[in-house]
Design a protein around this motif. Structure first.
Motif, PDB file in Angstrom:
ATOM      1  N   THR A  15    -140.848 -29.906 -32.689  1.00  0.00           N
ATOM      2  CA  THR A  15    -141.845 -30.946 -32.277  1.00  0.00           C
ATOM      3  C   THR A  15    -142.248 -31.656 -33.638  1.00  0.00           C
ATOM      4  O   THR A  15    -142.813 -32.948 -33.188  1.00  0.00           O
ATOM      5  CB  THR A  15    -143.046 -30.347 -31.398  1.00  0.00           C
ATOM      6  OG1 THR A  15    -142.361 -29.886 -30.363  1.00  0.00           O
ATOM      7  CG2 THR A  15    -143.985 -31.539 -31.104  1.00  0.00           C
ATOM      8  N   THR A  16    -142.897 -30.999 -34.465  1.00  0.00           N
ATOM      9  CA  THR A  16    -143.203 -31.645 -35.745  1.00  0.00           C
ATOM     10  C   THR A  16    -142.228 -32.781 -36.012  1.00  0.00           C
ATOM     11  O   THR A  16    -142.505 -33.877 -36.393  1.00  0.00           O
ATOM     12  CB  THR A  16    -143.240 -30.580 -36.923  1.00  0.00           C
ATOM     13  OG1 THR A  16    -144.028 -29.553 -36.430  1.00  0.00           O
ATOM     14  CG2 THR A  16    -143.835 -31.330 -38.237  1.00  0.00           C
ATOM     15  N   VAL A  17    -140.774 -32.205 -36.099  1.00  0.00           N
ATOM     16  CA  VAL A  17    -139.787 -33.480 -36.744  1.00  0.00           C
ATOM     17  C   VAL A  17    -139.738 -34.506 -35.536  1.00  0.00           C
ATOM     18  O   VAL A  17    -139.724 -35.857 -35.955  1.00  0.00           O
ATOM     19  CB  VAL A  17    -138.426 -32.840 -36.701  1.00  0.00           C
ATOM     20  CG1 VAL A  17    -137.417 -33.713 -36.799  1.00  0.00           C
ATOM     21  CG2 VAL A  17    -138.408 -31.782 -37.716  1.00  0.00           C
ATOM     22  N   MET A 202    -119.833 -29.489 -28.165  1.00  0.00           N
ATOM     23  CA  MET A 202    -119.081 -29.809 -26.781  1.00  0.00           C
ATOM     24  C   MET A 202    -119.552 -30.972 -26.362  1.00  0.00           C
ATOM     25  O   MET A 202    -118.800 -31.516 -25.525  1.00  0.00           O
ATOM     26  CB  MET A 202    -120.089 -28.737 -25.840  1.00  0.00           C
ATOM     27  CG  MET A 202    -119.519 -27.313 -26.003  1.00  0.00           C
ATOM     28  SD  MET A 202    -120.137 -26.157 -24.677  1.00  0.00           S
ATOM     29  CE  MET A 202    -121.490 -26.881 -24.096  1.00  0.00           C
ATOM     30  N   PHE A 203    -120.410 -31.871 -26.808  1.00  0.00           N
ATOM     31  CA  PHE A 203    -121.021 -32.956 -26.383  1.00  0.00           C
ATOM     32  C   PHE A 203    -120.232 -34.192 -27.117  1.00  0.00           C
ATOM     33  O   PHE A 203    -120.477 -35.290 -26.874  1.00  0.00           O
ATOM     34  CB  PHE A 203    -122.333 -33.309 -26.232  1.00  0.00           C
ATOM     35  CG  PHE A 203    -123.036 -32.432 -25.019  1.00  0.00           C
ATOM     36  CD1 PHE A 203    -123.228 -33.257 -23.605  1.00  0.00           C
ATOM     37  CD2 PHE A 203    -123.097 -31.364 -25.063  1.00  0.00           C
ATOM     38  CE1 PHE A 203    -123.746 -32.688 -22.712  1.00  0.00           C
ATOM     39  CE2 PHE A 203    -123.756 -30.635 -23.844  1.00  0.00           C
ATOM     40  CZ  PHE A 203    -124.085 -31.456 -22.852  1.00  0.00           C
ATOM     41  N   GLN A 204    -119.719 -33.630 -28.290  1.00  0.00           N
ATOM     42  CA  GLN A 204    -118.847 -34.693 -29.251  1.00  0.00           C
ATOM     43  C   GLN A 204    -119.844 -35.807 -29.543  1.00  0.00           C
ATOM     44  O   GLN A 204    -119.320 -37.077 -29.418  1.00  0.00           O
ATOM     45  CB  GLN A 204    -117.591 -35.302 -28.613  1.00  0.00           C
ATOM     46  CG  GLN A 204    -116.575 -33.959 -28.255  1.00  0.00           C
ATOM     47  CD  GLN A 204    -115.274 -34.505 -27.616  1.00  0.00           C
ATOM     48  OE1 GLN A 204    -115.316 -35.315 -26.767  1.00  0.00           O
ATOM     49  NE2 GLN A 204    -114.211 -33.637 -28.068  1.00  0.00           N
ATOM     50  N   ILE A 205    -120.785 -35.419 -29.973  1.00  0.00           N
ATOM     51  CA  ILE A 205    -122.045 -36.525 -30.694  1.00  0.00           C
ATOM     52  C   ILE A 205    -122.184 -36.285 -31.975  1.00  0.00           C
ATOM     53  O   ILE A 205    -121.931 -35.141 -32.561  1.00  0.00           O
ATOM     54  CB  ILE A 205    -123.223 -36.477 -29.867  1.00  0.00           C
ATOM     55  CG1 ILE A 205    -123.807 -35.301 -29.520  1.00  0.00           C
ATOM     56  CG2 ILE A 205    -122.984 -37.222 -28.490  1.00  0.00           C
ATOM     57  CD1 ILE A 205    -125.261 -35.154 -28.998  1.00  0.00           C
ATOM     58  N   PRO A 206    -122.308 -37.422 -32.686  1.00  0.00           N
ATOM     59  CA  PRO A 206    -122.774 -37.298 -34.131  1.00  0.00           C
ATOM     60  C   PRO A 206    -124.046 -36.392 -34.446  1.00  0.00           C
ATOM     61  O   PRO A 206    -125.063 -36.569 -33.374  1.00  0.00           O
ATOM     62  CB  PRO A 206    -122.838 -38.726 -34.722  1.00  0.00           C
ATOM     63  CG  PRO A 206    -123.128 -39.493 -33.576  1.00  0.00           C
ATOM     64  CD  PRO A 206    -122.628 -38.832 -32.366  1.00  0.00           C
ATOM     65  N   PHE A 207    -123.905 -35.617 -35.288  1.00  0.00           N
ATOM     66  CA  PHE A 207    -125.289 -34.773 -35.454  1.00  0.00           C
ATOM     67  C   PHE A 207    -125.488 -34.110 -36.835  1.00  0.00           C
ATOM     68  O   PHE A 207    -124.547 -34.453 -37.711  1.00  0.00           O
ATOM     69  CB  PHE A 207    -125.170 -33.457 -34.543  1.00  0.00           C
ATOM     70  CG  PHE A 207    -124.406 -32.591 -35.098  1.00  0.00           C
ATOM     71  CD1 PHE A 207    -122.851 -32.408 -34.437  1.00  0.00           C
ATOM     72  CD2 PHE A 207    -124.590 -31.252 -36.003  1.00  0.00           C
ATOM     73  CE1 PHE A 207    -121.886 -31.430 -34.959  1.00  0.00           C
ATOM     74  CE2 PHE A 207    -123.950 -30.259 -36.318  1.00  0.00           C
ATOM     75  CZ  PHE A 207    -122.286 -30.556 -35.626  1.00  0.00           C
ATOM     76  N   GLY A 208    -126.506 -33.922 -37.179  1.00  0.00           N
ATOM     77  CA  GLY A 208    -127.026 -33.698 -38.550  1.00  0.00           C
ATOM     78  C   GLY A 208    -128.207 -32.583 -38.486  1.00  0.00           C
ATOM     79  O   GLY A 208    -128.717 -32.155 -37.594  1.00  0.00           O
ATOM     80  N   ILE A 209    -128.483 -31.970 -39.622  1.00  0.00           N
ATOM     81  CA  ILE A 209    -129.513 -30.969 -39.727  1.00  0.00           C
ATOM     82  C   ILE A 209    -130.600 -31.364 -40.684  1.00  0.00           C
ATOM     83  O   ILE A 209    -130.439 -31.967 -41.573  1.00  0.00           O
ATOM     84  CB  ILE A 209    -128.846 -29.654 -40.548  1.00  0.00           C
ATOM     85  CG1 ILE A 209    -127.328 -29.427 -40.088  1.00  0.00           C
ATOM     86  CG2 ILE A 209    -129.647 -28.655 -40.455  1.00  0.00           C
ATOM     87  CD1 ILE A 209    -127.138 -28.247 -39.021  1.00  0.00           C
ATOM     88  N   ILE A 210    -131.804 -30.871 -40.229  1.00  0.00           N
ATOM     89  CA  ILE A 210    -132.921 -31.014 -40.880  1.00  0.00           C
ATOM     90  C   ILE A 210    -133.449 -29.368 -41.198  1.00  0.00           C
ATOM     91  O   ILE A 210    -133.497 -28.689 -40.223  1.00  0.00           O
ATOM     92  CB  ILE A 210    -134.099 -31.816 -40.235  1.00  0.00           C
ATOM     93  CG1 ILE A 210    -133.834 -33.255 -40.358  1.00  0.00           C
ATOM     94  CG2 ILE A 210    -135.414 -31.388 -41.060  1.00  0.00           C
ATOM     95  CD1 ILE A 210    -134.754 -34.111 -39.661  1.00  0.00           C
ATOM     96  N   ILE A 211    -133.461 -29.044 -42.415  1.00  0.00           N
ATOM     97  CA  ILE A 211    -134.058 -27.675 -42.870  1.00  0.00           C
ATOM     98  C   ILE A 211    -135.671 -27.917 -42.936  1.00  0.00           C
ATOM     99  O   ILE A 211    -136.076 -28.554 -43.664  1.00  0.00           O
ATOM    100  CB  ILE A 211    -133.554 -27.367 -44.149  1.00  0.00           C
ATOM    101  CG1 ILE A 211    -131.827 -27.545 -44.104  1.00  0.00           C
ATOM    102  CG2 ILE A 211    -133.849 -25.778 -44.574  1.00  0.00           C
ATOM    103  CD1 ILE A 211    -131.343 -27.218 -45.299  1.00  0.00           C
ATOM    104  N   ASN A 212    -136.342 -27.015 -42.177  1.00  0.00           N
ATOM    105  CA  ASN A 212    -137.833 -27.119 -42.179  1.00  0.00           C
ATOM    106  C   ASN A 212    -138.111 -25.711 -43.029  1.00  0.00           C
ATOM    107  O   ASN A 212    -137.349 -24.797 -43.143  1.00  0.00           O
ATOM    108  CB  ASN A 212    -138.334 -27.136 -40.742  1.00  0.00           C
ATOM    109  CG  ASN A 212    -139.876 -27.147 -40.882  1.00  0.00           C
ATOM    110  OD1 ASN A 212    -140.499 -27.590 -41.622  1.00  0.00           O
ATOM    111  ND2 ASN A 212    -140.551 -26.668 -39.783  1.00  0.00           N
TER     112      ASN A 212
END
Lengths: 276, 121, 283
Positions: A15-17, A202-212
């Motif tokens: 939720t913060t992000v 599974m949804f084959q969408i672009p994604f990335g990671i945020i490290i909190n």
């Protein structure tokens, strides 16, 4: 462009992000975590409209019903029962699927509607905010999520997902074009991140990671992302200052020291998620 | 009279199952016919509405008395409306359950225990 | 004796505390009902004694060779789960309406595997846990199933500690049904308080003996006070206030229970709390 923000487990800062990125990107905000919709506590939008979320349920016409029990047998959710030659409904168990109405030969079933939750919409700082709220004791969140996401208009949206990889999350992901996975550098975080990665793949969408709560080191999350060739959008450092601003319910983005972090995350998100 | 007991097994030395909706079996003692019927509880494996499924089964069997540990609100509502009496008992052998019932030592269930909605899958 | 540890929202330290309590209790059976993020077991190496596929719920399945593509199923499905004569398993709720209208009887409902379940033996006792398939939900049935599996092993033990599911939905209800006591772990943040209120509403509804502990109570004195007032007003038992402790992060990273760190201030507070809890639940 609809961007989902998700995390394998709760409490990683989803939720913060979501809320701060929405502000940094000037994107609209939708809270799909309908069991615990907390984003509005931070964004504090003025609520302009409240709509009910209705589901359908069967009502028996006792004059026409002959208590043949066919509807009881066909209901996969055991929502119907016969007592003293009358069929009664346990509405919390009913999915409103219509099977009982189809099977009834005596035309004894009609459908009515009842409320299971609400949708609130409003504005804050030039962004449009909406959230779903599931009424306490209601077991089914999917109708609320669907109603939130079905009719969103053109524009950019940050979608705050339910935690985990449940049916609710998967139903949210049906409506998105990209995803941001929020995690933290611990064994737990990594364990849950791996599952979340499987889901978005599974949804084959672009994604990335945020490290909190990042320690800035070459930690297990960075090592994992490198090995799996997953893009890191950025990090939010672990600091007591951030924890304190958060605990007050204040917006991190408003804090002069923290604002640049989210500015950077916003720009990197556009890159990683191929946002045009 | 037909007495249904929620049980963990099929024999007379099986013990009472404290759960109603998710018990393994129902043993039904037909005192008039002197017969015992063993029913596999259909509610046991449903994701939701276990208590209702189990009640439906016992209502169809026209039982007069149910002996179990706890009754959820849904099952309680149904059973009460049908006019079936429910009694509370501990997890002891079925023989002893019947003995206690016959001696009038069991407490009648008049308020239901906690609800148990199933999952939505 | 079943003690359920709950928290409205994730990240409040529920698993850290559940793990510490089960260490302090010594003889315990642990049930990890937080099946969507089953972290409880990660603290322990162990040997899987039992592994079982768990089936719960059903999904429709269209037999291609029988289907004449009439589209009746698509029309009748209220979940938009049928598209081009194919079932979208994530949208299908397994209601079977489509099976009723298919003129070809080409659709059947099939049991669906939703999780792997494990009974693991560790040097600290038995742990029951599940790993969910993606898109599957923890159901009341699964939680009951896990609790029942654990029950088999709990004969001589004094306490079963259940790491409950987050939220207020069905899995939580199934985690607390029939248990003896609930410990809610909360933190002094605005969202922590909101979530605490939601969970307490649920516990009140089920009339279960409820205790509350405030984790990281010293990060916000104001909200901690608000929580204390709320607990008082609801006549619940505040059994512990645990300070913010950097060692907790360390313990999570090293995958050792916090009780392992002799000088940890959180450990001290949790140990005190356990004494208080014992007084309540064993009398």
């Amino acid at each position: 462009m609809n961007i989902a923000v998700l995390s394998g487990k709760g409490g990683t800062g989803k939720t913060t992000v979501s809320t701060n990125l929405a502000l940094a990107l000037q994107a609209n905000y939708i809270d799909c975590d309908v069991e615990e919709p907390n984003g509005f506590l931070f964004l504090k939008p003025s609520i302009e409209k409240t709509e009910q979320v209705m589901v359908e349920y069967p009502v028996m016409d006792d004059k026409k019903c002959v208590a043949c029990r066919e509807c009881i047998k066909v209901c996969q959710f055991h929502a119907l029962a016969k007592v003293k030659d009358k069929v009664i409904l346990f509405e919390k168990l009913c999915h409103g699927c219509g099977a009982c109405k189809i099977i009834c030969k005596y035309d004894a079933i009609i459908y009515n509607q009842r409320e299971i939750g609400k949708i609130e919409t409003g504005q804050t700082r030039n962004i449009h905010c909406s959230r779903g709220i599931l009424n306490i004791g209601e077991p089914m969140a999917v109708p609320v999520i669907k109603k939130l996401l079905q009719n969103i208009s053109e524009g950019n949206y940050i979608i705050d997902c339910p935690p985990g990889t449940s049916c609710n999350v998967v139903n949210t992901l049906r409506y998105v074009d990209g995803a941001i996975l929020v995690t933290e550098p611990s064994e737990f975080g990594l364990h849950d991140l791996k599952i979340a990665v499987e889901v978005v793949k599974m949804f084959q969408i672009p994604f990335g990671i945020i490290i909190n709560k990042d320690d800035g080191k070459d930690n297990i999350i960075r090592q994992y992302c490198k090995k799996e060739n997953i893009q890191i959008i950025g990090a939010i450092p672990y600091s007591k200052e951030i924890a304190q601003v958060y605990s007050k319910g204040d917006i991190l983005y408003d804090h002069f020291k923290i604002k640049p972090i989210f500015k950077k995350l916003a720009n990197r998100s556009k890159e990683v998620l191929q946002w045009n | 009279m037909k007495i249904a007991i929620s049980t963990t097994g099929k024999n007379s030395d099986s013990v009472l199952d404290m759960r109603f909706g998710r018990c393994e079996y129902f043993q039904i003692y037909d005192t008039k016919a002197g017969k015992i019927i063993i029913l596999e509880n259909k509610g046991r494996l449903s994701s939701g509405g276990a208590g209702i499924a189990a009640s439906n089964q016992l209502i169809d069997e026209k039982v007069d008395v149910i002996i179990t540990g706890n009754l959820g609100p849904n099952a309680f509502e149904l059973i009460a409306a049908e006019g079936i009496k429910a009694y509370k008992c501990k997890s002891i052998a079925i023989n002893s359950v019947l003995e206690k019932y016959n001696n009038g030592e069991l407490e009648e269930i008049t308020i239901s225990g906690p609800a148990h909605h199933g999952g939505h899958n | 004796m079943e003690l359920v540890v709950l928290s409205g929202k994730g990240g409040t330290g529920k698993t850290t505390i559940a793990t510490a309590l089960s260490e302090l209790a010594k003889e315990v059976v642990r049930v990890d009902c937080d099946v969507e993020a089953s972290n409880f077991y990660m603290y322990y190496d162990g040997k899987d004694l039992e592994k079982e596929d768990f089936y719960g719920g059903k999904k429709a399945d269209i037999k291609k060779d029988k289907c004449i593509q009439c589209g009746k199923c698509e029309e009748v499905c209220r979940f938009n789960a049928i598209d081009h004569f194919q079932i979208n398993a994530f949208a299908c709720e397994g209601c079977g309406a489509c099976t009723l209208v298919c003129p070809q009887n080409a659709i059947i409902l099939k049991d669906e595997k939703v999780a792997n379940t494990f009974i693991t033996k560790t040097d600290k006792g038995i742990i029951a846990k599940a790993e969910m398939e993606i898109g599957s939900d923890a159901s009341g049935l699964l939680i009951s199933f896990l609790r029942k599996k654990a029950e088999k092993f709990s004969k001589n033990e004094l306490v079963t500690i259940i790491d409950g599911s987050p939220g207020i939905g069905c899995p939580v209800i199934a985690s607390i049904t029939g248990s003896n006591a609930v410990l809610v772990v909360t933190e002094p943040t605005k969202s922590g308080l909101e979530d605490l209120k939601r969970v307490i509403t649920l516990c009140e509804h089920f009339q279960i003996f409820t205790m509350v502990c405030i984790n990281k109570y010293d990060i916000n004195g104001e909200v901690t006070k608000e929580i204390e007032d709320f607990v008082d007003q609801k006549e619940l038992k505040l059994v512990g206030k645990i300070p913010y402790d950097d060692v907790v992060m360390k313990s999570i990273n090293e995958l050792k229970p916090i009780t392992f760190y002799k000088d940890s201030i959180a450990k001290k507070a949790i140990t005190e709390m356990w004494k208080t809890i014992q007084k309540f639940i064993f009398t």
